[in-house]
Design a protein around this motif. Structure first.
Motif: not given
Length: 717
Positions: A259-261, A313-318, A212-216, A289-292
């Protein structure tokens, strides 16, 4: 409905997941990933359902329950899975092979020698026959599982013969031998889906919406004190290069350009921890979905975010906050690089303070920029200071016409003058300065280049100021202690109205949001020093502009070996070009000072080790390399220690993954190589250090880590 729960994908020790459940979970994630990447979701579904179906083999099921004899032939479930290619239309079979054949092993020259081409070259027909063992007994169960999962066109009556399997194997082998140079997007997709499905288990329903693209939009905020906030983002430019002082609003500007992830990279653990918490504070209510991406992130996530512990550490984080080391595989084609590339492609990559790396890491990061640009990433570079030669290299890779280049005017830069510089020959020369600062209730930051130096100075501080609040922070603490210290530094010391002293190493150098009153620092390279200075008088208000605070710099050691980890000439040149006697360090002159120290940047040529050179891949699809000598040369904190007490008491052995991480002390392998220490065979395989070598206030003292310091119970080691 038939029951196939006796056929497992994982052993009882690893959760006893049924094969049917695992294939269904991987397929779900693969379809999500394919939809995000604009790939064929039906191909992704079929490949995911087939990728592990060979685990239905009686040989595999037997090996889940007992170790094979060393005399037996190697068995690879990927090869057994290929036997079912006939279930797929011929035009899709090449994609199926990409997803199946190498999702664990390189097809050729795998480190274990068990890739499909390796095995065929070693054993020829014997390896195929072994994988076909009792095929008629287990193939029907494999078909039954696929029928239950509604694999297109498959019913419980569908038959795959041994001849079908043999034909599929040789077709796949021929496909593998004809691979072109490049990377397989399908392999990357399947690996990513497989990894996350294997990790989440019962938490699958709690996984955030992936890709999902984040709203920044939060970062569109404007403020007169932050001049970069007043500059509009240029939507016609793909990439970004921002050069501005600490506190000018670089982070906001870089993120609002995305503009994206987003993948946000910073050089040090402390800086990524701080950035993660900052972004979580700013966007946590709007971005799920914010990850470190660091083992320490286990410590920063509460129980309510338990899923994130599993998928960090998996794929798909915003938004993912990490160090460049976690992305280095894409430059060298080492294991898992395709899944990293799949996750990265088309995303926004923020490279913050790129110049602070070693010469090797700088070369690796430049190579990464080449690869990232090639796979369509938007790259955003932010820096307070950078040698002009390195800046030129980056802009040439990105293409100047594609970059929104931002730097502040001299008039604005003048408002960021903050520091008066003094030089000294030794720390002892500054003891009167230290005494006066304590009496004036100042917050004092002392920065050393090496942990051992910091420990020695901290002992002196303890003797001199027993009643003053003080802290030592560096990289060689138990992760639990380190996390506690970072929080205390930010939440207690940083806001203390009374005198306090923090002795630290480079861990405080980048993006740590603290603002102290006075610094004493050993000489570091000029660019690193300027980063350090950013921890003093950092907080800007209308009242603090034009107010200056002191920095005291200790001369470099006279002996070259004592200058480590830095280049002696660069240290001496850095010390020489800086002003002295309380003279103001002027922001408008920083670039000139940096270029005097780095008149040219001797860029390491790593093309012999890189898999992407001159815009072309040098590695064939479905291959990966076993390791990278250059990454090993970085000598980052690659192993961990635990204390003798944590071993003898059984705490580490009995703990779960998160609890073990709290006990571990990251160190460089080279620091322990000759110590003859006991090493455990569980968890992260930690080395066991004597209790006398560690304290929660001072961290690990490498000088006391020798096996001779073990107590009597360990003397046999």
């Amino acid at each position: 409905m038939n029951n196939y729960n006796h056929i497992l994908a994982k052993s009882v020790e690893n959760g006893a997941t049924t094969l049917e459940s695992h294939l269904e979970s991987v397929a779900d994630f693969a379809v999500v990933a394919a939809r995000y990447a604009g790939m064929d979701t039906e191909v992704a579904l079929q490949g995911a359902l087939l990728h592990d179906i060979g685990k239905a083999s009686v040989v595999f099921q037997k090996r889940l329950r007992s170790k094979p004899s060393p005399l037996e032939l190697p068995f690879r479930h990927e090869i057994a899975s290929l036997f079912f290619l006939k279930l797929v239309s011929p035009d899709l079979q090449p994609f199926m092979i990409d997803m199946i054949v190498a999702h664990h092993k390189s097809i050729y020259k795998d480190v274990s020698g068990t890739g499909i081409i390796d095995l065929e070259n070693e054993y020829e027909e014997d390896i195929l026959q072994f994988h076909l063992s009792d095929f008629s007994l287990w193939a029907s169960e494999a078909i039954g599982i696929l029928a239950e999962l509604k694999f297109p066109g498959v019913t419980h009556e569908t038959v795959i013969t041994e001849e079908d399997a043999r034909e599929a194997y040789y077709f796949a082998l021929d496909h593998c031998r004809k691979r072109q140079k490049g990377w397989s997007q399908w392999k990357g997709l399947l690996m990513g889906a497989d990894h996350i499905a294997s990790a989440v288990g019962d938490f699958k329903e709690k996984v955030p919406a992936l890709f999902a693209d984040p709203d920044v939009s939060f970062y569109n905020r404007k403020g007169e004190l932050y001049p970069l906030s007043l500059i509009d983002s240029d939507g016609t430019k793909k990439h970004t290069f921002v050069k501005a002082p600490t506190g000018a609003g670089k982070t906001d500007f870089l993120i609002k350009r995305c503009r994206g992830r987003i993948f946000y990279t910073l050089p040090f653990q402390a800086s990524i921890n701080a950035m993660y918490e900052r972004i979580l504070h700013d966007l946590g209510d709007h971005v799920e979905d914010i990850r470190l991406l660091h083992s320490i992130s286990q410590l920063l996530i509460g129980e309510e975010r338990i899923t994130e512990k599993v998928i960090q550490d998996k794929f798909g984080a915003s938004i993912k906050v990490l160090t460049p080391h976690q992305l280095a595989s894409i430059a060298f084609g080492i294991r898992g690089y395709e899944s990293v590339l799949f996750d990265l492609q088309g995303c926004d990559i923020i490279l913050d303070e790129i110049h602070t790396y070693s010469d090797i890491m700088q070369a690796i990061v430049l190579k990464m920029i080449e690869v990232l640009n090639h796979v369509g990433c938007r790259i955003h570079v932010g820096t307070a200071t950078i040698p002009s030669a390195l800046e030129k290299e980056i802009l040439e890779i990105l293409g100047k016409e594609q970059v929104q280049y931002v730097q502040l005017s001299d008039e604005v830069l003048t408002l960021f003058n903050r520091h008066e510089i003094y030089k000294a020959e030794a720390f002892t020369d500054l003891l009167p300065v230290l005494q006066q600062a304590v009496e004036q209730e100042k917050k004092i930051l002392i920065v050393c280049n090496r942990v051992a130096n910091a420990q020695v100075i901290f002992e002196q501080i303890e003797e001199l100021y027993p009643k003053t609040k003080k802290m030592l922070i560096h990289s060689r603490f138990k992760r639990g202690d380190r996390n506690r210290l970072e929080k205390e530094l930010k939440n207690e010391y940083n806001v203390s109205p009374y005198a306090c002293i923090v002795v630290a190493t480079q861990v405080v150098e980048v993006s740590l949001d603290i603002s102290f009153d006075l610094m004493i620092t050993e000489t570091a390279p000029i660019d690193a020093l300027i980063q350090r200075f950013g921890r003093i008088n950092r907080k800007r208000t209308a009242e603090t502009i034009g107010k200056y605070k002191p920095i005291y710099i200790i001369a470099p050691p006279q002996k070259d070996p004592d200058c480590l980890p830095y280049n002696p000439k660069i240290l001496r040149d850095s010390f020489k070009v800086l002003p002295d006697g309380g003279e103001l360090l002027r922001e408008t002159e920083l670039q000139s000072l940096i270029n005097q120290v780095y008149p040219k940047v001797e860029m390491l040529n790593i093309d012999l080790d890189a898999v992407f050179v001159d815009g072309k891949w040098r590695l064939k699809e479905l291959w990966h390399l076993p390791k990278s000598a250059l990454i090993e040369k970085l000598d980052i904190d690659s192993v961990v220690c635990i204390t003798q007490e944590d071993d003898e008491s059984g705490k580490y052995r009995e703990a779960d993954k998160e609890e073990r991480i709290l006990m571990e002390i990251p160190v460089r392998y080279s620091s322990l190589r000759w110590k003859r220490l006991k090493q455990l065979d569980i968890g992260a395989h930690p080395f066991v250090v004597p209790d006398i070598a560690y304290s929660s206030e001072r961290g690990l003292d490498l000088a006391k880590t020798g096996a001779e310091n073990y107590d009597t119970n360990y003397q046999i080691w």
